[in-house]
Design a protein around this motif. Structure first.
Motif, PDB file in Angstrom:
ATOM      1  N   PHE A  68      46.453 -10.355  78.616  1.00  0.00           N
ATOM      2  CA  PHE A  68      45.568 -10.929  79.627  1.00  0.00           C
ATOM      3  C   PHE A  68      45.285  -9.877  80.686  1.00  0.00           C
ATOM      4  N   ILE A  69      44.006  -9.727  81.034  1.00  0.00           N
ATOM      5  CA  ILE A  69      43.584  -8.768  82.056  1.00  0.00           C
ATOM      6  C   ILE A  69      42.815  -9.525  83.126  1.00  0.00           C
ATOM      7  N   TYR A  70      43.201  -9.295  84.368  1.00  0.00           N
ATOM      8  CA  TYR A  70      42.520  -9.979  85.468  1.00  0.00           C
ATOM      9  C   TYR A  70      42.185  -8.978  86.559  1.00  0.00           C
ATOM     10  N   GLY A  71      40.952  -9.033  87.048  1.00  0.00           N
ATOM     11  CA  GLY A  71      40.516  -8.110  88.088  1.00  0.00           C
ATOM     12  C   GLY A  71      39.828  -8.815  89.231  1.00  0.00           C
ATOM     13  N   GLN A  72      39.821  -8.159  90.367  1.00  0.00           N
ATOM     14  CA  GLN A  72      39.147  -8.649  91.566  1.00  0.00           C
ATOM     15  C   GLN A  72      38.208  -7.557  92.041  1.00  0.00           C
ATOM     16  N   SER A  73      36.947  -7.916  92.268  1.00  0.00           N
ATOM     17  CA  SER A  73      35.936  -6.909  92.598  1.00  0.00           C
ATOM     18  C   SER A  73      35.814  -6.645  94.089  1.00  0.00           C
ATOM     19  N   SER A  74      36.687  -7.228  94.869  1.00  0.00           N
ATOM     20  CA  SER A  74      36.673  -6.986  96.312  1.00  0.00           C
ATOM     21  C   SER A  74      38.092  -6.722  96.782  1.00  0.00           C
ATOM     22  N   LEU A  75      38.245  -5.783  97.715  1.00  0.00           N
ATOM     23  CA  LEU A  75      39.559  -5.484  98.278  1.00  0.00           C
ATOM     24  C   LEU A  75      39.699  -6.026  99.695  1.00  0.00           C
ATOM     25  N   ARG A  76      38.846  -6.994 100.051  1.00  0.00           N
ATOM     26  CA  ARG A  76      39.013  -7.662 101.339  1.00  0.00           C
ATOM     27  C   ARG A  76      40.329  -8.432 101.334  1.00  0.00           C
ATOM     28  N   PHE A  87      48.456 -12.561  90.189  1.00  0.00           N
ATOM     29  CA  PHE A  87      49.463 -11.669  89.616  1.00  0.00           C
ATOM     30  C   PHE A  87      50.844 -12.317  89.648  1.00  0.00           C
ATOM     31  N   ASP A  88      51.164 -12.967  90.754  1.00  0.00           N
ATOM     32  CA  ASP A  88      52.470 -13.598  90.899  1.00  0.00           C
ATOM     33  C   ASP A  88      52.689 -14.654  89.815  1.00  0.00           C
ATOM     34  N   LEU A  89      51.626 -15.372  89.457  1.00  0.00           N
ATOM     35  CA  LEU A  89      51.731 -16.392  88.416  1.00  0.00           C
ATOM     36  C   LEU A  89      52.057 -15.779  87.057  1.00  0.00           C
ATOM     37  N   PHE A  90      51.545 -14.566  86.822  1.00  0.00           N
ATOM     38  CA  PHE A  90      51.698 -13.934  85.509  1.00  0.00           C
ATOM     39  C   PHE A  90      52.770 -12.847  85.487  1.00  0.00           C
ATOM     40  N   LYS A  91      53.520 -12.679  86.577  1.00  0.00           N
ATOM     41  CA  LYS A  91      54.481 -11.579  86.623  1.00  0.00           C
ATOM     42  C   LYS A  91      55.575 -11.670  85.556  1.00  0.00           C
ATOM     43  N   PRO A  92      55.946 -12.867  85.042  1.00  0.00           N
ATOM     44  CA  PRO A  92      56.927 -12.869  83.944  1.00  0.00           C
ATOM     45  C   PRO A  92      56.404 -12.216  82.666  1.00  0.00           C
ATOM     46  N   PHE A  93      55.080 -11.996  82.593  1.00  0.00           N
ATOM     47  CA  PHE A  93      54.465 -11.426  81.398  1.00  0.00           C
ATOM     48  C   PHE A  93      54.050  -9.967  81.602  1.00  0.00           C
ATOM     49  N   VAL A  94      54.425  -9.382  82.736  1.00  0.00           N
ATOM     50  CA  VAL A  94      53.990  -8.027  83.086  1.00  0.00           C
ATOM     51  C   VAL A  94      55.181  -7.080  83.072  1.00  0.00           C
ATOM     52  N   SER A  95      54.967  -5.881  82.558  1.00  0.00           N
ATOM     53  CA  SER A  95      56.017  -4.873  82.526  1.00  0.00           C
ATOM     54  C   SER A  95      56.415  -4.449  83.934  1.00  0.00           C
ATOM     55  N   LYS A  96      57.690  -4.188  84.118  1.00  0.00           N
ATOM     56  CA  LYS A  96      58.197  -3.768  85.423  1.00  0.00           C
ATOM     57  C   LYS A  96      57.564  -2.461  85.876  1.00  0.00           C
ATOM     58  N   GLU A  97      57.226  -1.591  84.919  1.00  0.00           N
ATOM     59  CA  GLU A  97      56.680  -0.280  85.273  1.00  0.00           C
ATOM     60  C   GLU A  97      55.190  -0.319  85.599  1.00  0.00           C
ATOM     61  N   PHE A  98      54.546  -1.457  85.374  1.00  0.00           N
ATOM     62  CA  PHE A  98      53.095  -1.507  85.578  1.00  0.00           C
ATOM     63  C   PHE A  98      52.740  -1.339  87.047  1.00  0.00           C
ATOM     64  N   LYS A  99      51.709  -0.556  87.304  1.00  0.00           N
ATOM     65  CA  LYS A  99      51.204  -0.370  88.663  1.00  0.00           C
ATOM     66  C   LYS A  99      49.748  -0.819  88.708  1.00  0.00           C
ATOM     67  N   ALA A 100      49.426  -1.641  89.702  1.00  0.00           N
ATOM     68  CA  ALA A 100      48.047  -2.103  89.846  1.00  0.00           C
ATOM     69  C   ALA A 100      47.124  -0.914  90.033  1.00  0.00           C
ATOM     70  N   LYS A 101      45.939  -1.020  89.489  1.00  0.00           N
ATOM     71  CA  LYS A 101      44.980   0.077  89.561  1.00  0.00           C
ATOM     72  C   LYS A 101      43.755  -0.370  90.347  1.00  0.00           C
ATOM     73  N   SER A 102      43.303   0.491  91.226  1.00  0.00           N
ATOM     74  CA  SER A 102      42.124   0.208  92.028  1.00  0.00           C
ATOM     75  C   SER A 102      41.120   1.337  91.856  1.00  0.00           C
ATOM     76  N   ILE A 117      40.256  -4.107  91.654  1.00  0.00           N
ATOM     77  CA  ILE A 117      41.677  -3.952  91.376  1.00  0.00           C
ATOM     78  C   ILE A 117      42.018  -4.889  90.229  1.00  0.00           C
ATOM     79  N   TYR A 118      42.941  -4.491  89.369  1.00  0.00           N
ATOM     80  CA  TYR A 118      43.259  -5.345  88.230  1.00  0.00           C
ATOM     81  C   TYR A 118      44.703  -5.156  87.787  1.00  0.00           C
ATOM     82  N   PHE A 119      45.176  -6.115  86.975  1.00  0.00           N
ATOM     83  CA  PHE A 119      46.466  -5.967  86.307  1.00  0.00           C
ATOM     84  C   PHE A 119      46.304  -6.397  84.857  1.00  0.00           C
ATOM     85  N   ALA A 120      47.229  -5.966  84.030  1.00  0.00           N
ATOM     86  CA  ALA A 120      47.238  -6.339  82.617  1.00  0.00           C
ATOM     87  C   ALA A 120      48.650  -6.742  82.224  1.00  0.00           C
TER      88      ALA A 120
END
Length: 242
Positions: A68-76, A87-102, A117-120
């Protein structure tokens, strides 16, 4: 010439600052096939995922499974708060080493600066089930034929937080990437979502970007009352609470 600026965030620090809570995950190594099969998406996250997939969420097929990939097109600030809520909802499914990318870039035509900004998540079988529902063999996102059995009031709240916008005291849902037949299916699902309490009055508008659904003013108050409890506080402006 386009200018691209890449910014890497320390995800643990960012979540701690914005969500005011510590971020931890037990996923810190490469998982075996058996370990991946133990992940499951339970209620209410399954309802939320349906709404996000109708909105800005995506599922990418990798190595026979999906992520699952989720992004936000605004950094407000309020958009960032909502992004980290997801992200908090999906954090059990995300690797500890993952860093959000902007990413930020300047549009050479308008000279405006845009950011996202997004996470996978990890690639897991539990996401493959939903990818089979929402994507065809051409890898194009579609509306499942049984969407009337999948969409709930909670899912609608997240769909609105992603793709909803107020217009003339009513509310538009951007469905530009779906076909006319799929938008009709979504409209019919919305109309009957809250039965027998009430029927949602809505219509389909042909916009230059594609088709979109308009929820009429006379239905907004009833819809608002049924989904208010599921809305993130920074997204309440999308349903114009009184």
């Amino acid at each position: 010439m386009d200018i691209y600026i890449y910014i890497k965030f320390d995800l643990i620090t960012s979540v701690s600052l914005i969500c005011k809570k510590n971020y931890t995950t037990s996923v810190n190594k490469r998982l075996t096939k058996g370990e991946r099969s133990k992940f499951s998406i339970n209620s209410p996250l399954n309802e939320i995922l349906i709404g996000l997939l109708l909105g800005d969420g995506h599922l990418q097929c990798r190595f026979g499974n999906s992520r699952f990939i989720y992004g936000q097109s605004s950094l407000r600030e309020h958009h960032l708060n909502y992004f980290y809520h997801i992200f908090d909802l999906f954090k059990p499914f995300v690797s500890k080493e993952f860093k959000a990318k902007s990413r930020s870039f300047v549009d050479k035509r308008t000279k405006n600066t845009y950011s996202s900004i997004y996470f996978a998540t990890l690639t897991l079988p539990c996401f493959t089930y939903y990818r089979n529902l929402f994507y065809n063999i051409q890898n194009k996102k579609i509306v499942p034929l049984n969407i009337n059995q999948l969409l709930t009031p909670r899912g609608l709240a997240y769909w609105i937080m992603d793709d909803g916008s107020l217009k003339n005291k009513g509310l538009h849902l951007s469905t530009y990437n779906f076909s006319y037949e799929e938008v009709i299916l979504l409209k019919n699902t919305l109309e009957n979502l809250f039965k027998p309490d009430f029927l949602v009055k809505c219509s389909i508008h042909n916009h230059k970007k594609g088709y979109r659904i308009y929820i009429w003013e006379e239905s907004i108050i009833s819809v608002r009352n049924h989904i208010f409890q599921y809305m993130h506080k920074d997204m309440l402006y999308k349903i114009n609470p009184k």
